[in-house]
Enzyme design. Structure first.
Site, short mmCIF file in Angstrom:
data_model
loop_
_atom_site.label_atom_id
_atom_site.label_comp_id
_atom_site.label_asym_id
_atom_site.label_seq_id
_atom_site.Cartn_x
_atom_site.Cartn_y
_atom_site.Cartn_z
N GLY A 130 -2.37 -3.61 13.99
CA GLY A 130 -2.16 -2.98 12.90
C GLY A 130 -2.11 -1.50 13.28
O GLY A 130 -0.72 -1.11 13.40
N TRP A 155 1.15 -8.14 6.19
CA TRP A 155 1.05 -7.34 5.25
C TRP A 155 2.46 -6.55 5.08
O TRP A 155 2.65 -5.21 4.77
CB TRP A 155 0.11 -6.08 5.56
CG TRP A 155 -1.25 -6.61 6.09
CD1 TRP A 155 -1.83 -6.61 7.23
CD2 TRP A 155 -2.12 -7.18 5.20
NE1 TRP A 155 -2.86 -7.18 7.15
CE2 TRP A 155 -3.46 -7.79 6.03
CE3 TRP A 155 -2.18 -7.81 3.92
CZ2 TRP A 155 -4.49 -8.44 5.62
CZ3 TRP A 155 -3.39 -8.58 3.44
CH2 TRP A 155 -4.24 -8.74 4.30
N ILE A 156 3.49 -7.36 4.98
CA ILE A 156 4.76 -6.95 4.79
C ILE A 156 5.37 -6.70 3.31
O ILE A 156 5.51 -7.59 2.66
CB ILE A 156 5.97 -7.85 5.47
CG1 ILE A 156 5.33 -8.06 6.96
CG2 ILE A 156 7.38 -7.24 5.49
CD1 ILE A 156 5.14 -6.74 7.93
N ILE A 339 -14.93 10.32 -15.41
CA ILE A 339 -14.78 10.99 -16.87
C ILE A 339 -14.85 9.98 -18.04
O ILE A 339 -15.12 10.31 -18.88
CB ILE A 339 -13.65 11.72 -16.64
CG1 ILE A 339 -13.77 12.98 -15.91
CG2 ILE A 339 -13.37 12.23 -18.20
CD1 ILE A 339 -12.90 14.04 -15.60
N HIS A 340 -14.18 8.87 -17.92
CA HIS A 340 -14.02 7.93 -18.90
C HIS A 340 -15.25 7.05 -18.98
O HIS A 340 -15.45 6.35 -20.04
CB HIS A 340 -12.91 6.85 -18.43
CG HIS A 340 -11.51 7.22 -18.81
ND1 HIS A 340 -10.92 8.43 -17.84
CD2 HIS A 340 -10.57 6.77 -19.48
CE1 HIS A 340 -9.70 8.55 -18.58
NE2 HIS A 340 -9.52 7.53 -19.52
N GLY A 341 -16.11 7.24 -18.12
CA GLY A 341 -17.33 6.47 -18.10
C GLY A 341 -17.19 4.69 -18.26
O GLY A 341 -16.59 4.41 -17.33
N GLY A 342 -17.85 4.16 -18.91
CA GLY A 342 -17.61 2.76 -19.30
C GLY A 342 -16.31 2.41 -19.41
O GLY A 342 -15.92 1.36 -18.80
N GLU A 365 1.02 2.62 6.46
CA GLU A 365 1.72 3.64 7.16
C GLU A 365 0.88 4.41 8.13
O GLU A 365 1.00 5.66 8.25
CB GLU A 365 2.37 4.72 6.07
CG GLU A 365 3.55 4.00 5.30
CD GLU A 365 4.62 3.18 6.09
OE1 GLU A 365 5.33 3.61 6.76
OE2 GLU A 365 4.55 2.03 6.12
N THR A 367 -3.46 4.52 8.94
CA THR A 367 -4.84 4.91 8.33
C THR A 367 -5.28 6.30 8.35
O THR A 367 -4.66 6.85 9.24
CB THR A 367 -6.12 3.85 9.19
OG1 THR A 367 -6.41 4.31 10.34
CG2 THR A 367 -5.71 2.43 9.14
#
Length: 384
Positions: A130, A155-156, A339-342, A365, A367
């Site tokens: 990798g 992982w192409i 911010i959206h919570g649940g 690209e 890590t």
């Protein structure tokens, strides 16, 4: 340094934004849930001339600068990272052909990408390789006037939908030096011995196609060699300087998209009899999200400028932009969910998808850890 867009760049941004709003946003959840490649959207983008942004005009592309490409990437990723990746990666690996390819290779492969009639990929990573690109074991051996390729790639991007790939191979195993003896070779997917196995179950960017590639005595003509034999690794490193700037732009787009959705939700969602945006805790989150996104954008633009101007600081700036923007993307998407919570924990709201999609920018690209290594290496003048 100029901080304003030209009229042409403003027009590009508006055109891409309209396309993203009309064609990408409405179907983003569908393509994510079903993990399917957006062929129809790719076709529409090709018809509108939105593909091949950085391909030279003489080969059917728009000939845009790296900065203009960053603008396009941000707009598409702010709408949806998964489909955005599909649209901006149809020519992934094309930089190698543009920079090092022969005139014949450019004429054969680039126009199809620009029109949307062809999809390509860059085959670098392997199951056991990798971050350490210099350990690539896929081999290409000369047999008369052909290359015979054996090995696996992992992982192409565009692996099972691509028409051809630029494959990093070991061509000269006896070459001295860790970084010598590698070459880039174009391999068409209809060659005998080529196989692609689609990878499913990804955390994010599910619309984007990812696959394992298998090369079993795949034969290609010797003229499929890209650039100079044995110099593929060094060519690849130059490629990364450019693509990492693109990933930085992806991070900016994700952060912006998540911030905008969080702001909208904060204005509408009420608790204790008033919008949650009235509470200082939420205001501070939004302030940080927008400030960090703007900082990432400016660093990304500077990196893009360096690509276009062959600046000596390019390698350092590209890694700085990639590392910082990807970190901002993950952090901002996390705050958007908070911010959206649940509601942010289910796919009724886009921030759930943005949260999952953001993580890949810290992995592909190069890590985050590799980017920090590169930055430190450049600061200390250590070379490879």
């Amino acid at each position: 340094m100029e901080f304003g867009f030209t009229d042409e760049q403003k027009q590009i941004r508006e055109e891409i934004r309209r396309f993203a709003e009309n064609e990408v946003k409405p179907v983003a959840t569908e393509y994510d849930v079903e993990e399917k490649y957006p062929h129809k959207i790719i076709e529409k983008a090709g018809d509108m001339g939105l593909l091949g942004a950085n391909i030279p005009i003489e080969y059917g592309g728009a000939g845009y600068s790296t900065l203009e490409l960053a603008i396009i990437i941000e707009e598409l990723f702010a709408a949806d990272p998964g489909i955005g990746l599909c649209l901006t990666s149809t020519g992934f690996g094309g930089e190698a052909i543009m920079e090092f390819g022969t005139d014949e290779q450019k004429e054969e492969y680039l126009p199809g990408i620009a029109s949307g009639d062809a999809i390509m990929g860059a085959a670098i990573s392997e199951p056991d390789t990798g971050s350490d690109v210099s350990s690539v074991s896929t081999k290409a051996e000369k047999d008369g006037d052909e290359w015979v390729i054996n090995g696996n790639k992992m992982w192409i991007t565009n692996g099972s939908v691509g028409d051809f790939f630029v494959v990093l191979c070991k061509t000269d195993p006896e070459a001295e030096g860790r970084y010598n003896g590698f070459s880039q070779i174009i391999v068409e997917s209809d060659r005998d011995g080529f196989e692609a196995d689609k990878i499913t179950g990804k955390l994010g960017i599910r619309a984007s196609d990812t696959a394992e590639l298998i090369f079993d005595n795949v034969r290609v003509p010797e003229e499929n060699l890209v650039g100079t034999r044995g110099m593929g690794f060094l060519q690849q490193m130059q490629f990364f300087d450019e693509t990492r700037t693109g990933v930085a732009a992806q991070g900016v787009g994700i952060a912006r998209g998540a911030s905008e959705r969080a702001l909208e939700y904060a204005k509408e969602r009420e608790q204790f009899g008033r919008p949650i945006g009235d509470f200082q805790a939420i205001q501070h989150k939004l302030s940080d999200m927008y400030t960090r996104t703007e900082a990432a954008r400016n660093l990304t633009y500077k990196s893009a400028w360096s690509v276009d101007n062959e600046d000596g600081l390019l390698t350092k700036l590209a890694s700085m932009a990639k590392e910082y923007s990807s970190r901002v993307a993950v952090d901002v998407a996390n705050e958007a969910v908070q911010i959206h919570g649940g509601a942010g924990y289910v796919n009724d709201f886009d921030v759930e998808r943005f949260y999952r999609d953001a993580k890949i920018t810290q992995i592909y690209e190069g890590t985050t850890e590799i980017q920090k290594n590169i930055i430190a290496r450049e600061l200390l003048g250590k070379g490879f």
